[in-house]
Motif scaffolding. Structure first.
Motif, PDB file in Angstrom:
ATOM      1  N   ASP A  50     -10.148 -16.205  -6.812  1.00 32.47           N
ATOM      2  CA  ASP A  50      -9.558 -17.515  -6.519  1.00 32.47           C
ATOM      3  C   ASP A  50      -8.687 -18.023  -7.673  1.00 32.47           C
ATOM      4  O   ASP A  50      -7.774 -18.820  -7.453  1.00 32.47           O
ATOM      5  CB  ASP A  50     -10.650 -18.546  -6.211  1.00 32.47           C
ATOM      6  CG  ASP A  50     -11.230 -18.391  -4.818  1.00 32.47           C
ATOM      7  OD1 ASP A  50     -10.630 -17.668  -3.985  1.00 32.47           O
ATOM      8  OD2 ASP A  50     -12.300 -18.979  -4.553  1.00 32.47           O
ATOM      9  N   GLU A  53      -4.783 -17.484  -7.245  1.00 30.07           N
ATOM     10  CA  GLU A  53      -3.983 -18.079  -6.170  1.00 30.07           C
ATOM     11  C   GLU A  53      -2.651 -18.592  -6.716  1.00 30.07           C
ATOM     12  O   GLU A  53      -1.640 -18.618  -6.010  1.00 30.07           O
ATOM     13  CB  GLU A  53      -4.755 -19.224  -5.505  1.00 30.07           C
ATOM     14  CG  GLU A  53      -5.785 -18.788  -4.487  1.00 30.07           C
ATOM     15  CD  GLU A  53      -5.154 -18.146  -3.261  1.00 30.07           C
ATOM     16  OE1 GLU A  53      -4.155 -18.695  -2.746  1.00 30.07           O
ATOM     17  OE2 GLU A  53      -5.639 -17.087  -2.835  1.00 30.07           O
ATOM     18  N   THR A 165      -1.265 -10.339  -6.254  1.00 27.74           N
ATOM     19  CA  THR A 165      -1.978 -11.585  -5.963  1.00 27.74           C
ATOM     20  C   THR A 165      -0.998 -12.621  -5.417  1.00 27.74           C
ATOM     21  O   THR A 165       0.209 -12.530  -5.637  1.00 27.74           O
ATOM     22  CB  THR A 165      -2.655 -12.167  -7.221  1.00 27.74           C
ATOM     23  OG1 THR A 165      -1.645 -12.597  -8.151  1.00 27.74           O
ATOM     24  CG2 THR A 165      -3.580 -11.156  -7.883  1.00 27.74           C
ATOM     25  N   THR A 166      -1.547 -13.610  -4.740  1.00 28.60           N
ATOM     26  CA  THR A 166      -0.683 -14.669  -4.214  1.00 28.60           C
ATOM     27  C   THR A 166      -0.014 -15.430  -5.356  1.00 28.60           C
ATOM     28  O   THR A 166       1.122 -15.882  -5.217  1.00 28.60           O
ATOM     29  CB  THR A 166      -1.480 -15.645  -3.335  1.00 28.60           C
ATOM     30  OG1 THR A 166      -2.528 -16.234  -4.103  1.00 28.60           O
ATOM     31  CG2 THR A 166      -2.070 -14.943  -2.125  1.00 28.60           C
ATOM     32  N   THR A 183      -1.048  -3.856  -1.585  1.00 22.95           N
ATOM     33  CA  THR A 183      -2.387  -4.127  -1.051  1.00 22.95           C
ATOM     34  C   THR A 183      -3.498  -3.327  -1.725  1.00 22.95           C
ATOM     35  O   THR A 183      -4.655  -3.473  -1.347  1.00 22.95           O
ATOM     36  CB  THR A 183      -2.424  -3.842   0.465  1.00 22.95           C
ATOM     37  OG1 THR A 183      -2.129  -2.450   0.694  1.00 22.95           O
ATOM     38  CG2 THR A 183      -1.420  -4.699   1.208  1.00 22.95           C
ATOM     39  N   HIS A 187      -5.877  -8.937  -4.444  1.00 23.53           N
ATOM     40  CA  HIS A 187      -5.937  -9.725  -3.214  1.00 23.53           C
ATOM     41  C   HIS A 187      -5.692  -8.819  -2.010  1.00 23.53           C
ATOM     42  O   HIS A 187      -4.866  -7.899  -2.070  1.00 23.53           O
ATOM     43  CB  HIS A 187      -4.913 -10.864  -3.240  1.00 23.53           C
ATOM     44  CG  HIS A 187      -5.342 -12.030  -4.072  1.00 23.53           C
ATOM     45  ND1 HIS A 187      -4.525 -13.118  -4.335  1.00 23.53           N
ATOM     46  CD2 HIS A 187      -6.518 -12.297  -4.705  1.00 23.53           C
ATOM     47  CE1 HIS A 187      -5.187 -13.988  -5.092  1.00 23.53           C
ATOM     48  NE2 HIS A 187      -6.384 -13.510  -5.333  1.00 23.53           N
ATOM     49  N   ASN A 188      -6.411  -9.107  -0.921  1.00 24.25           N
ATOM     50  CA  ASN A 188      -6.289  -8.245   0.249  1.00 24.25           C
ATOM     51  C   ASN A 188      -5.015  -8.525   1.039  1.00 24.25           C
ATOM     52  O   ASN A 188      -4.282  -9.478   0.769  1.00 24.25           O
ATOM     53  CB  ASN A 188      -7.533  -8.362   1.143  1.00 24.25           C
ATOM     54  CG  ASN A 188      -7.740  -9.770   1.697  1.00 24.25           C
ATOM     55  OD1 ASN A 188      -6.782 -10.487   1.985  1.00 24.25           O
ATOM     56  ND2 ASN A 188      -8.993 -10.159   1.868  1.00 24.25           N
ATOM     57  N   GLU A 190      -4.355  -9.636   4.073  1.00 25.16           N
ATOM     58  CA  GLU A 190      -4.219 -10.903   4.788  1.00 25.16           C
ATOM     59  C   GLU A 190      -3.911 -12.045   3.830  1.00 25.16           C
ATOM     60  O   GLU A 190      -3.067 -12.910   4.114  1.00 25.16           O
ATOM     61  CB  GLU A 190      -5.495 -11.199   5.576  1.00 25.16           C
ATOM     62  CG  GLU A 190      -5.475 -12.501   6.363  1.00 25.16           C
ATOM     63  CD  GLU A 190      -4.342 -12.571   7.383  1.00 25.16           C
ATOM     64  OE1 GLU A 190      -3.970 -13.702   7.760  1.00 25.16           O
ATOM     65  OE2 GLU A 190      -3.829 -11.522   7.793  1.00 25.16           O
ATOM     66  N   ARG A 191      -4.569 -12.048   2.704  1.00 26.56           N
ATOM     67  CA  ARG A 191      -4.326 -13.108   1.713  1.00 26.56           C
ATOM     68  C   ARG A 191      -2.889 -13.035   1.197  1.00 26.56           C
ATOM     69  O   ARG A 191      -2.215 -14.045   1.036  1.00 26.56           O
ATOM     70  CB  ARG A 191      -5.321 -12.952   0.563  1.00 26.56           C
ATOM     71  CG  ARG A 191      -5.472 -14.153  -0.350  1.00 26.56           C
ATOM     72  CD  ARG A 191      -6.684 -13.959  -1.227  1.00 26.56           C
ATOM     73  NE  ARG A 191      -7.029 -15.166  -1.934  1.00 26.56           N
ATOM     74  CZ  ARG A 191      -8.155 -15.327  -2.638  1.00 26.56           C
ATOM     75  NH1 ARG A 191      -9.035 -14.342  -2.699  1.00 26.56           N
ATOM     76  NH2 ARG A 191      -8.409 -16.457  -3.259  1.00 26.56           N
ATOM     77  N   LEU A 194      -0.163 -14.299   3.709  1.00 26.35           N
ATOM     78  CA  LEU A 194      -0.016 -15.753   3.772  1.00 26.35           C
ATOM     79  C   LEU A 194       0.934 -16.288   2.696  1.00 26.35           C
ATOM     80  O   LEU A 194       1.465 -17.394   2.830  1.00 26.35           O
ATOM     81  CB  LEU A 194      -1.384 -16.430   3.642  1.00 26.35           C
ATOM     82  CG  LEU A 194      -2.352 -16.180   4.821  1.00 26.35           C
ATOM     83  CD1 LEU A 194      -3.722 -16.771   4.516  1.00 26.35           C
ATOM     84  CD2 LEU A 194      -1.790 -16.761   6.113  1.00 26.35           C
TER      85      LEU A 194
END
Length: 210
Positions: A50, A53, A165-166, A183, A187-188, A190-191, A194
């Protein structure tokens, strides 16, 4: 200051999670650091991920972490069961070597320059990168990207940031460059999706086609 050849892309790589298989190593280190500080801000992998992010250091400051105290604590936890130099994703090495023959490659990371350099030297691909800009250079990836673009007089549409990472994708977007989310890192899929990267790839070989 050098002008980037218009036929040559400027490809900027994150280190951890893109070039280095270091999640377990740094997750463990971060948890131990906060235990040393007496502040259980991160106690498991989900809480650790987290933090990425957005910009890692901005995220720590928002949680009330004094960065000088954090760095002192992280230095103090040096233990034989916590490795100092991460291993690379070995399938990335031939891809990077192929890319450097056609493009200019740099590393922009939140890790320390010396740690990054040691991994590259150990596995014989340091010469693939024109420069390494670690956390000791600047905490902000956005600012580092902008400085590199200025130095190379590069076209932002020919500049790519490769992250996992996002936070990587968001900072690169803020700098106005193309974004490539991978990937196989922290971070996976789907994350990362987004965060709306320009490219979302599952294998290192796909980097050869961007």
């Amino acid at each position: 200051m050098t002008r980037q050849d218009p036929q040559t892309k400027l490809i900027l790589f994150d280190f951890d999670g893109v070039l280095a298989d270091s999640l377990v190593m740094y997750e463990k280190s971060m948890i131990l650091t906060f235990q040393t500080m007496g502040r259980p801000i991160v106690t498991n992998r989900a809480e650790y991920l987290d933090l990425f992010e957005d910009n890692l250091f901005d995220g720590l400051i928002k949680k009330g972490v004094d960065l000088e105290e954090f760095f002192r604590a992280s230095t103090a936890i040096a233990r034989p069961d916590v490795p100092k130099i991460p291993e690379p994703f070995f399938q990335m090495i031939p891809v990077v070597k192929a890319l450097k023959d056609r493009h200019t490659l740099l590393i922009i990371s939140s890790n320390g320059t010396e740690t990054i350099r040691n991994t590259l030297v150990r596995h014989d691909f340091l010469d693939c990168f024109a420069a390494i800009l670690g956390a000791d250079f600047n905490f902000s990836k956005k600012e580092k990207i902008e400085q590199v673009i200025l130095l190379h007089q590069a076209d932002r549409q020919q500049t790519y940031y490769v992250g996992d990472t996002t936070g990587d994708i968001r900072e690169a977007k803020q700098a106005g460059v193309k974004t490539v989310a991978v990937t196989w890192g922290w971070h996976n899929r789907e994350r990362l999706r987004l965060a709306d990267p320009d490219y979302l790839i599952d294998t290192p070989e796909e980097l050869l086609s961007i």
